[in-house]
Design a protein around this motif. Structure first.
Motif, PDB file in Angstrom:
ATOM      1  N   UNK A  11      86.120  72.873 150.827  1.00  0.00           N
ATOM      2  CA  UNK A  11      86.241  74.209 151.409  1.00  0.00           C
ATOM      3  C   UNK A  11      84.928  74.954 151.191  1.00  0.00           C
ATOM      4  N   UNK A  13      82.506  78.463 152.226  1.00  0.00           N
ATOM      5  CA  UNK A  13      82.441  79.818 152.783  1.00  0.00           C
ATOM      6  C   UNK A  13      80.980  80.054 153.132  1.00  0.00           C
TER       7      UNK A  13
ATOM      8  N   UNK B 244      91.850  85.304 156.087  1.00  0.00           N
ATOM      9  CA  UNK B 244      91.183  84.989 154.813  1.00  0.00           C
ATOM     10  C   UNK B 244      89.760  84.514 155.084  1.00  0.00           C
ATOM     11  N   UNK B 245      89.608  83.745 156.135  1.00  0.00           N
ATOM     12  CA  UNK B 245      88.289  83.246 156.507  1.00  0.00           C
ATOM     13  C   UNK B 245      87.359  84.397 156.888  1.00  0.00           C
ATOM     14  N   UNK B 248      86.441  86.362 153.830  1.00  0.00           N
ATOM     15  CA  UNK B 248      85.495  85.618 152.996  1.00  0.00           C
ATOM     16  C   UNK B 248      84.109  85.617 153.628  1.00  0.00           C
ATOM     17  N   UNK B 252      80.661  86.961 152.114  1.00  0.00           N
ATOM     18  CA  UNK B 252      79.543  86.057 151.791  1.00  0.00           C
ATOM     19  C   UNK B 252      78.351  86.267 152.719  1.00  0.00           C
ATOM     20  N   UNK B 254      74.894  87.103 153.866  1.00  0.00           N
ATOM     21  CA  UNK B 254      73.744  86.863 152.996  1.00  0.00           C
ATOM     22  C   UNK B 254      73.238  88.127 152.308  1.00  0.00           C
TER      23      UNK B 254
END
Lengths: 234, 437
Positions: A11, A13, B244-245, B248, B252, B254
């Protein structure tokens, strides 16, 4: 057939690799502890088991049901307590458990309340509950209908010692009925006290997979620190 | 449903709806010169009713598109139910019914707003209009459900990836599917309800074939609704993983400062530190938890622009009135933010006094600009400086007034929205009547 099957699961991200090709088979009737440092990938792994995240690669199965392809069938076999369990704030604990029992097609609400020590507060609104009591409610909801697999993310956090002890006994009894429990925690003592098997994660990889009886509590703590250090050194 | 019922006093939703309809009824004489001035000309009844219906129907569709997104995609039910073996279709059905029950006053209120047609022209024209409004409501609910559930599929489908990549800007690809879904609802359902509005015009002008057009949304609604069970069962669980993706990926990004960035937060650099702190808190809070108001302000602005996009000399006045209404509508965000304030914080921390008030006022005035400028631009293009000036003037009065009402209502804490709603409705009605006359 394993109760929990994780095959080549990765997995990511973006550029961050949270779980890096994990393989894990947990047979029915076992109590497995999942431990690891912060950010080791425990919650990501458990969220994939609960179907709340899809793996970037690999397969996750609960009692043979692919969590992504057969979400409803997998959930029928699964009781889950996420890291931050959500409840209906404007139901009492009893009403919430009755609702969950309805969804699951049955379940002994009285026993679930008793196992988690919520009997005396069962008729208070959940919005009045403390964090620990909410966690116990979520745990009681997960065990309702006795699904064959329980996946618990830090489910014993925030419980007072008598409650934690009662919950551990209830979980042990649950496994003795032939069910499977996967419990993630930071607390090595918890795993040593209840689990048959321990899986250690570090930086998204399995770094140890041992029978608790073979290494004992002290050995478990030592092993944990050694493996974490070894992974860091790499 | 029991959890929802207990959250409010029994019959609170019904009572709130009844109060809304009663307030609207009181305001009908004020709405008459704004929306129904065409009734003064007996030959313009059909055309005028069609124009008024077009706007009302699009308002219904737009509001329900946003409601259904919250209900089916990112609503509070999901985090409770997502680990349970629930039937996605039953969850969706419950949510659709809840939205229908909570939004019924919209139709009742609009039926009352359209009452001058019955009083001054014909009950038939009014009845046809109410049927068209009901059709918009009946089709928008399943239509929005289908689009939002399908957007979960589209978010992860490789087939849609090139289009979503082209549209997503700085957002994750999956988010692009959700961002544009309300627009798709507005376009698809909107086209049908606009045709139904044309049907009303035909009926009023004596062409019975118009009834067929009015019936189209009613006929399509069950057909579209038939798509919901399968889609819901296929996509409802997947929605959690997609969300959720998205979360996330935002986390995240940069550049951490980009991940934290919210709409308009760069404006606080011009504020004194104390005021800026509270303005930033409100900008972040509203963007992350009350985004419907922020995005909705742009939709409201677009509707106001649409109201003024006509060569008709009365169009700027209509746009100005629409600006006033949407400003007061979306100005509720200030009151809602106050009711979001956790009880413990209210009890244990000072409110921030003047700095907090100024910070919220800054944030609200900026958000509400979205309600004003599209209509100003539309009027500038169609009617030049005089038209744009009227719309801008309406905005210049309405924005500080709505902000003031929201801030004053905010002093009542959790009851702020309940106080804001009737007061703002009266102000909006009076001001809309003034600018349109």
């Amino acid at each position: 057939m394993s109760a929990i099957s994780i095959e080549g699961v990765r997995r990511t991200f973006g550029r961050v690799v949270a779980v890096d090709r994990i393989d894990l088979q947990i047979p029915a009737g076992s109590f497995c502890g999942l431990i690891g440092h912060n950010g080791a990938g425990k919650s990501t792994t458990l969220r994939m088991l609960m179907g709340l995240l899809h793996p970037t690669e690999g397969k996750v199965r609960i009692c043979g049901h692919d969590v992504v392809a057969e979400p409803l069938e997998a959930r029928k076999k699964l009781g889950a307590v996420p890291e931050e369990p959500a409840v209906y704030e404007y139901l009492t604990a009893r009403e919430f458990l009755e609702f969950v029992a309805g969804v699951r097609g049955g379940g002994d609400v009285g026993k679930a309340l008793e196992d988690t020590g919520l009997g005396a507060d069962a008729d208070r609104l959940l919005r009045e509950y403390s964090q620990g009591m909410r966690r116990k409610t979520a745990l009681a909801a997960a065990m309702l209908g006795r699904p064959p697999v329980l996946v618990l993310d830090e489910a014993l956090n925030g419980l007072d010692p008598p409650s934690a002890s009662a919950v551990k006994r209830a979980l042990r009894a649950y496994v003795d009925e032939g069910n499977t429990v996967l419990l993630s925690t930071h607390v090595v003592e918890t795993v040593a006290a209840v689990a048959d098997r321990v899986v250690m994660l570090a930086h998204g990889r399995v770094v140890a997979d041992e029978r608790v009886a073979d290494i004992g509590k002290d050995g478990l703590e030592r092993l944990f620190l050694e493996r974490i250090e070894a992974t860091r050194a790499r | 449903m029991r959890a929802h019922r207990r959250r409010e006093a029994p019959f609170a939703a019904v009572a709130r709806g009844a109060v809304f309809v009663a307030v609207v009824a009181v305001l009908v004489p004020l709405a008459r010169p704004v929306f129904f001035a065409y009734l003064d000309d007996p030959d313009a009844t059909g055309e005028g009713t069609e124009a008024a219906l077009q706007r009302a129907c699009l308002l219904i569709v737009g509001l329900l598109a946003i409601d259904l997104y919250t209900a089916l995609v990112r609503g509070p039910e999901r985090i409770v139910l997502e680990t349970l073996p629930v039937d996605g279709w039953r969850v969706a059905l419950t949510e659709l019914l809840r939205v229908a029950v909570e939004r019924w006053p919209l139709i009742a209120g609009l039926a009352v707003v359209f009452a001058p047609i019955a009083v001054e022209r014909s009950a038939l024209a009014w009845g046809a209009s109410v049927l068209a409004l009901g059709g918009a409501f009946a089709l928008a609910i399943p239509g929005a459900a289908v689009v939002h559930l399908a957007s979960i599929d589209a978010a992860t489908s490789p087939r849609w990836a090139p289009l979503l990549d082209a549209l997503r800007g700085h957002n994750p690809r999956e988010q692009a599917a959700f961002i544009y879904a309300p627009g798709v609802v507005l376009a698809a359902v909107g086209a049908v309800v606009l045709a139904a509005a044309g049907g009303v015009r035909a009926v009023v002008d004596g062409d019975p074939r118009g009834w067929a057009l009015i019936a189209v949304p009613w006929g399509l609604a069950p057909m579209v609704a038939a798509l919901v069970p399968g889609l819901a069962r296929r996509t409802w669980f997947a929605g959690s993983a997609v969300l959720a993706d998205i979360d996330a990926r935002y986390a995240s990004i940069e550049r951490p400062e980009e991940a934290r960035a919210v709409y308009l937060d760069w404006t606080v650099r011009w504020l004194p530190v104390g005021v800026g702190r509270y303005a930033l808190r409100d900008l972040r809070h509203a963007w992350r938890t009350r985004r419907g108001f922020i995005s909705g302000a742009w939709i409201g602005g677009a509707l106001a622009a649409f109201a003024g996009w006509s060569a008709d000399p009365s169009a700027p006045a209509r746009a100005a009135a629409a600006v006033v209404i949407v400003v007061f509508g979306f100005g509720a965000v200030g009151a809602v933010l106050e009711s979001d304030e956790p009880g413990f914080l209210r009890a244990w921390l000072p409110s921030g006094g003047r700095e907090a008030v100024l910070g919220r006022a800054w944030a609200e005035v900026l958000w509400l600009q979205a309600c004003v400028w599209p209509a100003v631009a539309a009027s500038l293009v169609r009617h030049g400086l005089s038209g744009a000036g009227l719309v801008l003037g309406a905005g210049l009065v309405a924005v500080p007034l709505a902000t003031g009402v929201a801030l004053l209502a905010g002093r009542l804490g959790p009851r702020a929205p309940a106080v804001y709603a009737p007061v703002a409705t009266v102000f909006a009605g009076v001001l809309a009547a003034l600018v349109s006359s």
